[in-house]
Design an enzyme around this catalytic site. Sequence first.
Site, short mmCIF file in Angstrom:
data_model
loop_
_atom_site.label_atom_id
_atom_site.label_comp_id
_atom_site.label_asym_id
_atom_site.label_seq_id
_atom_site.Cartn_x
_atom_site.Cartn_y
_atom_site.Cartn_z
N TYR A 275 3.27 -2.53 -0.55
CA TYR A 275 3.60 -1.45 0.38
C TYR A 275 2.35 -0.61 0.63
O TYR A 275 1.35 -0.70 -0.07
CB TYR A 275 4.73 -0.57 -0.17
CG TYR A 275 4.31 0.33 -1.31
CD1 TYR A 275 3.90 1.64 -1.07
CD2 TYR A 275 4.27 -0.13 -2.61
CE1 TYR A 275 3.47 2.45 -2.11
CE2 TYR A 275 3.87 0.67 -3.65
CZ TYR A 275 3.46 1.97 -3.39
OH TYR A 275 3.03 2.77 -4.41
N CYS A 276 2.43 0.23 1.67
CA CYS A 276 1.38 1.21 1.94
C CYS A 276 2.03 2.52 2.36
O CYS A 276 3.05 2.92 1.79
CB CYS A 276 0.33 0.68 2.91
SG CYS A 276 0.94 0.12 4.51
N ALA A 277 1.48 3.21 3.34
CA ALA A 277 1.92 4.57 3.66
C ALA A 277 3.22 4.65 4.46
O ALA A 277 4.08 5.46 4.16
CB ALA A 277 0.81 5.32 4.39
#
Length: 119
Positions: A73-75
């Site tokens: 995942y990221c932001a």
Amino acid sequence: MNKPMNELSYSTITRDALKARLDAGEPTLIVEALPARYYDAEHLPGAINLPHDEIRLLAPSALPDKDATIVVYCASTECQNSSIAARTLTAAGYRNVMEFVEGKQGWLEAGYPMEASTD
């Protein structure tokens, strides 16, 4: 139409499905694909930090089991780091890679807990 043989694929996982996996204790390696300063500020519980631009170098030692379930995942949905990381892992031979597209933003919007790194 068939995908070209060289086009590698990975799946996506929803926020609620990821939370259910974690709550059930299903073995899941969670990878944050953002730079360390964002990871240190807050990250999903149990996540490790493998920035998308370092994942090719760091994955062999950080993720030795290519059959493990890995969620990247990221932001947020706009952030592309997690899809870059997922493609990189898949290309490196990892077989159970999932992208949590909503990322930190989606996790926080649901009121789910976060962790911070401590020095």
